[in-house]
Design an enzyme around this catalytic site. Structure first.
Site, PDB file in Angstrom:
ATOM      1  N   ASP A   1       0.813  -1.219   0.000  1.00 36.94           N
ATOM      2  CA  ASP A   1       0.000   0.000   0.000  1.00 36.94           C
ATOM      3  C   ASP A   1       0.847   1.271   0.000  1.00 36.94           C
ATOM      4  O   ASP A   1       0.413   2.310   0.502  1.00 36.94           O
ATOM      5  CB  ASP A   1      -0.965   0.011   1.195  1.00 36.94           C
ATOM      6  N   ARG A   2       2.034   1.164  -0.563  1.00 37.94           N
ATOM      7  CA  ARG A   2       2.949   2.304  -0.661  1.00 37.94           C
ATOM      8  C   ARG A   2       3.361   2.851   0.702  1.00 37.94           C
ATOM      9  O   ARG A   2       3.851   3.981   0.805  1.00 37.94           O
ATOM     10  CB  ARG A   2       2.335   3.441  -1.507  1.00 37.94           C
ATOM     11  N   MET A   3       3.210   2.047   1.734  1.00 36.83           N
ATOM     12  CA  MET A   3       3.642   2.451   3.076  1.00 36.83           C
ATOM     13  C   MET A   3       5.081   1.984   3.291  1.00 36.83           C
ATOM     14  O   MET A   3       5.395   1.197   4.197  1.00 36.83           O
ATOM     15  CB  MET A   3       2.694   1.882   4.136  1.00 36.83           C
ATOM     16  N   HIS A   4       5.965   2.469   2.446  1.00 36.62           N
ATOM     17  CA  HIS A   4       7.339   1.999   2.421  1.00 36.62           C
ATOM     18  C   HIS A   4       8.103   2.438   3.680  1.00 36.62           C
ATOM     19  O   HIS A   4       7.777   3.444   4.312  1.00 36.62           O
ATOM     20  CB  HIS A   4       8.052   2.544   1.189  1.00 36.62           C
TER      21      HIS A   4
END
Length: 217
Positions: free
Chosen positions: A195-198
């Site tokens: 979820d692009r929560m890198h």
């Protein structure tokens, strides 16, 4: 019939990033040691040319330029690459001795970013590396006025042949060629997550050591 190529549907080009969490407690106390760990993992994973890095420079007037070069050494002093000092990047670094590096290890869903100051390595260090290169690469360093305009491929090949005839073995180190060392002031370790929560963890140089900070993705 219209044969114009259609642009790809870029918005549909997506992939899921899924990696192990990157936590502050997992990282080494300094970024060079942490880089060594990740670099070895990139080697062990069989990544093609894990030492390929994108080098970004800027002229004195702020005009940016980026290209891929190869890392040829690193230690606590920084990251070393070699080039023609009269090339675009060489001229940029003479005017503005700062640079950014990016190691794009996509199969591992990882990136490493380096920002720092740049200085030439010693002539002795450059000579030692030059003499370790294959013969053809050493002649090529002489033959190419890197970044200069040439009239044709034939002109370039003729120059190579001329220099190979002059030095059938052991060409000397060109005085316009050598190494640069990027001494980091910041290094960021990026691990892709869902979820692009890198995870983005940045080391920032302070006196006398490093501060580790988490950045929002």
């Amino acid at each position: 019939m219209d044969a114009t190529p259609r642009p790809p549907l870029l918005a549909a080009l997506r992939r899921t990033y899924e990696g192990e969490p990157l936590l502050e407690a997992d990282l080494a106390p300094d970024p060079i040691t942490q880089f060594a760990v990740w670099f070895q993992e990139a080697l062990d994973a069989g990544l093609p040319e894990p030492n390929a890095m994108i080098l970004a420079t800027a002229s004195a007037g702020g005009r940016p330029s980026a290209r891929t070069v190869l890392l040829k050494g690193y230690d606590e002093r920084g990251f070393v690459f070699y080039t023609n000092y009269e090339s675009r990047k060489g001229r940029d670094l003479a005017e503005n001795p700062r640079a950014s590096l990016l190691f794009p290890w996509h199969p591992l869903r990882r990136q490493v970013r380096v920002e720092g100051t740049v200085a030439r390595v010693s002539h002795e260090e450059s000579a030692a590396y030059f003499e370790s290169r294959p013969y053809g690469s050493r002649i090529g360093a002489w033959a190419s006025r890197q970044s200069a305009v040439v009239r044709s491929r034939e002109e370039l090949d003729a120059r190579y042949a001329e220099l190979a005839a002059r030095w059938p073995e052991n060409p000397p180190v060109p005085d316009f060629w050598g190494g640069f060392r990027v001494t980091p002031i910041e290094m960021e370790f990026w691990q892709g997550q869902l979820d692009r929560m890198h995870d983005r963890l940045r080391y920032r140089r302070t006196r006398p050591g490093w501060v580790l900070e988490r950045l929002a993705p």
